[in-house]
Design an enzyme around this catalytic site. Structure first.
Site, PDB file in Angstrom:
ATOM      1  N   GLU A  85      20.049  10.968   8.228  1.00 37.88           N
ATOM      2  CA  GLU A  85      19.270  12.215   8.227  1.00 37.88           C
ATOM      3  C   GLU A  85      17.815  11.948   7.858  1.00 37.88           C
ATOM      4  O   GLU A  85      16.918  12.652   8.316  1.00 37.88           O
ATOM      5  CB  GLU A  85      19.879  13.218   7.240  1.00 37.88           C
ATOM      6  CG  GLU A  85      21.265  13.707   7.626  1.00 37.88           C
ATOM      7  CD  GLU A  85      22.401  12.829   7.101  1.00 37.88           C
ATOM      8  OE1 GLU A  85      22.152  11.624   6.851  1.00 37.88           O
ATOM      9  OE2 GLU A  85      23.518  13.328   6.958  1.00 37.88           O
TER      10      GLU A  85
ATOM     11  N   ASN B  81      21.399   5.365   9.842  1.00 36.12           N
ATOM     12  CA  ASN B  81      21.168   4.875   8.482  1.00 36.12           C
ATOM     13  C   ASN B  81      20.579   3.465   8.499  1.00 36.12           C
ATOM     14  O   ASN B  81      20.861   2.659   9.396  1.00 36.12           O
ATOM     15  CB  ASN B  81      22.433   4.954   7.618  1.00 36.12           C
ATOM     16  CG  ASN B  81      23.640   4.258   8.205  1.00 36.12           C
ATOM     17  OD1 ASN B  81      23.745   4.077   9.406  1.00 36.12           O
ATOM     18  ND2 ASN B  81      24.569   3.875   7.346  1.00 36.12           N
TER      19      ASN B  81
ATOM     20  N   CYS C 220      25.438  14.152   3.145  1.00 35.62           N
ATOM     21  CA  CYS C 220      25.523  14.041   1.685  1.00 35.62           C
ATOM     22  C   CYS C 220      24.626  15.102   1.048  1.00 35.62           C
ATOM     23  O   CYS C 220      23.827  15.759   1.721  1.00 35.62           O
ATOM     24  CB  CYS C 220      25.127  12.629   1.229  1.00 35.62           C
ATOM     25  SG  CYS C 220      23.351  12.298   1.321  1.00 35.62           S
TER      26      CYS C 220
HETATM   27  N1  THU Z   1      25.094   7.975   4.883  1.00 34.00           N
HETATM   28  C1  THU Z   1      24.294   8.623   5.770  1.00 34.00           C
HETATM   29  O1  THU Z   1      23.589   8.011   6.576  1.00 34.00           O
HETATM   30  N2  THU Z   1      24.284   9.982   5.750  1.00 34.00           N
HETATM   31  C2  THU Z   1      25.072  10.757   4.937  1.00 34.00           C
HETATM   32  O2  THU Z   1      24.919  11.976   4.919  1.00 34.00           O
HETATM   33  C3  THU Z   1      26.099  10.109   4.129  1.00 34.00           C
HETATM   34  C4  THU Z   1      25.923   8.642   3.907  1.00 34.00           C
HETATM   35  C5  THU Z   1      25.067   6.497   4.883  1.00 34.00           C
HETATM   36  C6  THU Z   1      24.357   5.881   3.712  1.00 34.00           C
HETATM   37  C7  THU Z   1      24.990   4.502   3.649  1.00 34.00           C
HETATM   38  O3  THU Z   1      24.251   3.631   4.502  1.00 34.00           O
HETATM   39  C8  THU Z   1      26.370   4.701   4.222  1.00 34.00           C
HETATM   40  O4  THU Z   1      26.380   5.986   4.838  1.00 34.00           O
HETATM   41  C9  THU Z   1      27.487   4.644   3.184  1.00 34.00           C
HETATM   42  O5  THU Z   1      27.223   5.527   2.143  1.00 34.00           O
END
Ligand code: THU
Length: 139
Positions: free
Chosen positions: A65, A52, A96
């Site tokens: 993702e 992320n 998510c």
């Molecule tokens: N996040 C992801 O990278 N992938 C997901 O499927 C769920 C959430 C990240 C986004 C943000 O940087 C952190 O998790 C908290 O929401």
């Protein structure tokens, strides 16, 4: 690129977990402090991964993702056979809702995902999905 299986062979879930944990180290998450790493096996046997990447404008955050799918395209494209996502504690993380849609676009027909409830199919984690087929229907 680490081979982690073949188009028809079994999936090396441990290799995917390691790649996701490795990707996690690159996370840029100064706002949520919630690092995420994602990895997938492609239909032609590559492993692609992502982390992320957050932004001071919070809503612009890229999930792991998102960068993984960018990596997929940048390293030859193709489709995803198996997916694994981890949080900073190394625990399996469910993608998510938005990312389930992202993964759906690039799924191989038999795509599997490691979930907190074990291995599931794309249809199980995103039932009745909207996809490219619906665009075709109305054209
Ligand atoms: N996040 C992801 O990278 N992938 C997901 O499927 C769920 C959430 C990240 C986004 C943000 O940087 C952190 O998790 C908290 O929401």
């Amino acid at each position: 690129m680490v081979p982690a299986g073949t188009a028809t062979g079994s999936v090396d879930w441990q290799a995917l977990e390691s790649a996701a944990r490795e990707a996690l180290k690159n996370a840029y998450a100064p706002y949520s402090k919630f690092a995420v790493g994602a990895a997938a096996l492609t239909a032609d046997g590559r492993i692609v991964s992502g982390c992320n990447v957050e932004n001071a404008s919070y809503g612009l955050t890229l999930c792991a993702e998102c960068t993984m799918v960018g990596n997929l395209q940048m390293t030859g494209g193709g489709s995803l056979r198996a997916f694994y996502c981890v949080d900073a504690g190394g625990q399996v993380l469910m993608p998510c809702g938005r990312c389930r849609q992202l993964l759906y676009e690039f799924r191989a027909p038999d795509m599997q995902l490691m979930t907190t409830q074990g291995i599931k199919t794309m249809d199980q984690v995103l039932p009745d999905a909207f996809g490219p087929q619906h665009l075709e229907e109305t054209r």
